[in-house]
Design a protein around this motif. Structure first.
Motif, short mmCIF file in Angstrom:
data_model
loop_
_atom_site.label_atom_id
_atom_site.label_comp_id
_atom_site.label_asym_id
_atom_site.label_seq_id
_atom_site.Cartn_x
_atom_site.Cartn_y
_atom_site.Cartn_z
N ILE A 196 0.86 -1.20 0.00
CA ILE A 196 0.00 0.00 0.00
C ILE A 196 0.89 1.25 0.00
CG2 ILE A 196 -1.76 1.27 1.26
CD1 ILE A 196 -2.71 -1.41 2.42
N ASP A 197 1.87 1.27 0.87
CA ASP A 197 2.92 2.30 0.83
C ASP A 197 4.22 1.59 0.46
OD1 ASP A 197 1.26 4.43 1.91
OD2 ASP A 197 1.39 3.37 3.81
N SER B 4 8.58 12.27 3.59
CA SER B 4 7.79 13.04 2.62
C SER B 4 8.69 14.03 1.92
CB SER B 4 6.70 13.84 3.32
OG SER B 4 5.63 13.05 3.65
N HIS C 170 8.98 6.99 7.87
CA HIS C 170 8.04 7.54 6.88
C HIS C 170 8.54 8.91 6.45
CE1 HIS C 170 5.26 4.55 8.67
NE2 HIS C 170 4.93 4.42 7.41
N SER D 97 8.74 4.88 13.55
CA SER D 97 7.99 3.97 14.42
C SER D 97 8.71 2.64 14.51
CB SER D 97 6.57 3.76 13.94
OG SER D 97 6.34 4.36 12.71
N VAL E 70 10.62 1.74 11.21
CA VAL E 70 9.99 2.22 9.97
C VAL E 70 10.13 3.74 9.90
CG1 VAL E 70 7.92 2.11 8.56
CG2 VAL E 70 8.32 0.38 10.29
N VAL F 168 7.96 -1.44 15.15
CA VAL F 168 6.94 -2.48 15.25
C VAL F 168 7.61 -3.71 15.84
CG1 VAL F 168 5.15 -3.76 14.03
CG2 VAL F 168 5.90 -1.56 13.15
N GLU G 184 11.03 -4.01 13.70
CA GLU G 184 11.15 -3.23 12.47
C GLU G 184 11.16 -1.75 12.82
OE1 GLU G 184 8.58 -6.03 9.44
OE2 GLU G 184 8.27 -3.88 9.40
N ASN H 234 8.51 12.27 8.58
CA ASN H 234 7.23 12.30 9.27
C ASN H 234 7.29 11.59 10.61
OD1 ASN H 234 5.53 13.62 7.40
ND2 ASN H 234 5.68 11.83 6.10
N SER H 235 7.81 10.39 10.55
CA SER H 235 7.64 9.56 11.73
C SER H 235 8.67 8.45 11.73
CB SER H 235 6.22 9.00 11.71
OG SER H 235 6.17 7.76 12.34
N LYS I 187 5.67 16.58 -3.15
CA LYS I 187 4.46 16.02 -2.54
C LYS I 187 4.41 14.50 -2.66
CE LYS I 187 3.22 20.43 -3.35
NZ LYS I 187 3.87 21.45 -2.57
N LYS J 72 12.69 0.88 5.75
CA LYS J 72 12.59 0.02 6.93
C LYS J 72 13.96 -0.57 7.25
CE LYS J 72 7.90 -1.75 6.60
NZ LYS J 72 7.13 -2.98 6.64
#
Lengths: 401, 176
Positions: B26-27, B87, B85, B59, B83, B61, B81, B56-57, B92, B98
């Motif tokens: 999905i991403d 941008s 993210h 994280s 991760v 997991v 993991e 952005n982030s 845009k 990962k």
């Protein structure tokens, strides 16, 4: 005693011992429980260190033990001033994972509700910012109008602060009959009032003196520190997720006409009689961050007006909330939405074994926005610290995990 | 540049250093080894046409099932993991990087796995890495000030680990 300065500029030449000053955890201007440790030399702050986490509520840990729809109420307790926007962010993230397509009517309903909550949130941001700077009446005026918005939201969902209205798959219910007319009535009454706020704060000489040229955040720094929302746009960076974000989010706003509020060539988009930028203000200072917020209120009104029209004409359903037992597919999805305070990102990871995700992560805007505060506070006066921290418009519940 | 194109570009530039690519997710994301993370991130930030200058982030997991029966089947090996993210403000676009880590360094319980810090690439990673260290127990080498950020300094354990157990007592305050 030194001779009086002849140039007219008061020099800060009083050297004192270095001192550590605790501001907060519950200082009125820290908007929640934030402790700032200031290293000061006389009136000048040489170092500011924010200490966060006094609210630790384990929201992410809880998210790993609940189904996505059950976690919705927890999301609006994060940014309790804009709960609807938070609901929307998480709902869209789960829908992205489920690849769920929203009905037309639910889409417009979401835009109306989210933008209405944005106004309510900006009104608090504006009112309390006045409070930080020592003025009380704008706070009362702002809350007077906010109460009317909360009445409307209460009619729609039954709660005034902790909404859990927008949910995965649409909303929990349709808007009640007659609500849209009530909303239009409110907008007509509210729009001229905004000029009063400008008269009270934006053009106020004391306000300008306290905010213009204070806490300068350059665009490069804003991007580097991951600032977002009005903080980023107040520095002149043309970036708004409603236009530039994930396709799932921008499709909500696809046929809406709106302009991103950001300074372009020395002026803001001019579609209203709001006051001009004072000559003392420098792009990226506290004044610009405040101004962007104020103009976004006007923008939100225009968006709601369009939303009302589209919602009334849309046919079909307002959406069906997904069942609690819906099994999540294996995979992960990340989506960011433009909340009143900036980009709110949610990340969901599922291993495909059941309805409970493996990981539910919230990336909050205030967390990044606050991380730049030590840089902004360096070398400012103690009295400017509330002005700088207030201009970031933080909500501590969002910083907490 | 779409995620797929970004992956192709990275493959051309870094080749074997990318340990896994997933253009169909999905991403879309790539997996890099911890040793080449900083180099890849710097490239993603600075390369023309990519300019992923906004982090952005970060994280973590935790893939672990504390209730799994010994010898029982799980869809994955226990691991962590990290991760990232990213941008691009200019183009845009978004992208995901990962890093896979063992749950404990050298499989010794309590030894935090290590990954190089990217706080030199994006300043915002400073706080995000502190949060990841605090809540998920990942040690970011080269971080200027890796301290707990949300929990108290003397807190034991990392709450977002799946096998974390709430302490029975903290400074005379009863837990559980």
């Amino acid at each position: 005693m030194a001779t009086a300065p002849t140039s007219g500029i008061v020099e800060i030449d009083v050297r004192t011992d270095e001192m550590l000053v605790n501001m907060g955890p519950q200082h009125p201007s820290t908007h929640g429980v934030l402790r700032l440790v200031l290293r000061t030399d006389g009136e000048v702050v040489s170092e500011a260190t924010p200490h966060i986490g006094y609210l630790h509520r384990c929201a992410e840990k809880i998210g790993e033990n609940l189904t996505p729809r059950q976690w919705i109420p927890y999301t609006d307790r994060m940014d309790y001033l804009a709960g609807m926007n938070m609901n929307l962010g998480w709902a869209l993230t789960v829908e992205k994972l489920l690849n769920y397509d929203l009905p037309e009517k639910a889409r417009h309903l979401r835009v109306i509700i989210a933008e209405l909550n944005r106004i309510a949130s900006h009104l608090v941001g504006m009112g309390t910012y006045g409070l930080d700077l020592g003025t009380f009446s704008p706070f009362l005026y702002a809350f007077r109008e906010r109460e009317k918005i909360l009445d409307l939201l209460e009619d729609a969902c039954g709660a005034r602060l902790t909404y859990s209205y927008i949910t995965v798959g649409g909303a929990t219910a349709d808007l009640p009959p007659g609500w849209v007319q009530k909303l239009s009535g409110f907008l007509d009454q509210f729009e001229p009032v905004i000029l009063d706020y400008h008269a009270l704060l934006t053009t106020n000489a004391i306000f300008i003196k306290r905010t213009a040229g204070i806490g300068l955040l350059t665009p490069e720094m804003a991007i580097d520190y991951g600032c977002s929302g009005p903080v980023l746009r107040g520095s002149g960076v043309d970036y708004d997720l409603r236009r530039d974000g994930d396709p799932r989010y921008t499709s909500l706003y696809a046929d809406y006409a709106f302009e991103v509020i950001v300074e372009k060539n020395g002026s803001y988009p001019r579609d209203h009689d709001y006051p001009p930028v004072p000559s003392e203000a420098i792009l990226g200072d506290c004044w610009h961050r405040f101004y962007v917020r104020m103009l976004e209120v006007i923008q939100a009104i225009a968006l709601i007006r369009q939303g009302i029209e589209k919602y009334s004409q849309a046919t079909g359903d307002w959406g069906t909330p997904i069942k609690l037992s819906t099994k999540l597919p294996k995979g992960e999805a990340y989506l960011e939405t433009e909340c009143p305070r900036g980009q709110m990102g949610f990340y969901i990871v599922s291993d495909g074994t059941g309805p409970i995700p493996l990981r539910a992560r919230a990336r909050s805007s205030c967390f990044s926005n606050l991380s730049v505060a030590p840089q902004l506070c360096r070398g400012c006066l103690i009295a400017d610290v509330p002005a700088i921290v207030g201009s970031l418009d933080i909500v501590m519940g969002e910083i907490d995990r | 540049m779409s995620g797929k194109q970004t992956i192709e570009r990275l493959q051309k530039r870094f080749g074997d250093q990318l340990t896994h690519v997933e253009p169909a997710a999905i991403d879309p994301w790539v997996e890099v080894s911890p040793s080449s993370l900083v180099e890849v991130c710097r490239y993603l930030r600075d390369a023309e046409e990519l300019r992923l200058n906004y982090c952005n982030s970060i994280s973590v997991v935790d893939y672990c099932d504390p209730n799994a029966k010994p010898g029982g089947k799980s869809a994955w090996e226990p691991h962590l993991e990290v991760v990232y993210h990213l941008s691009s403000i200019q183009y845009k676009t978004t992208f995901v990087v990962k890093v896979m880590l063992p749950r404990w360094k050298d499989d010794v319980q309590g030894m935090l796995p290590e990954v190089p810090s990217v706080s030199g690439v994006w300043s915002t990673a400073d706080w995000h890495e502190r949060e990841a260290y605090d809540l998920s127990g990942v040690w970011f080498t080269g971080h200027p000030n890796l301290e707990r950020i949300l929990c108290p300094e003397d807190w034991v354990g990392h709450p977002l680990r799946k096998d974390y157990e709430m302490p029975l007592e903290y400074h005379g305050i009863r837990g559980r």
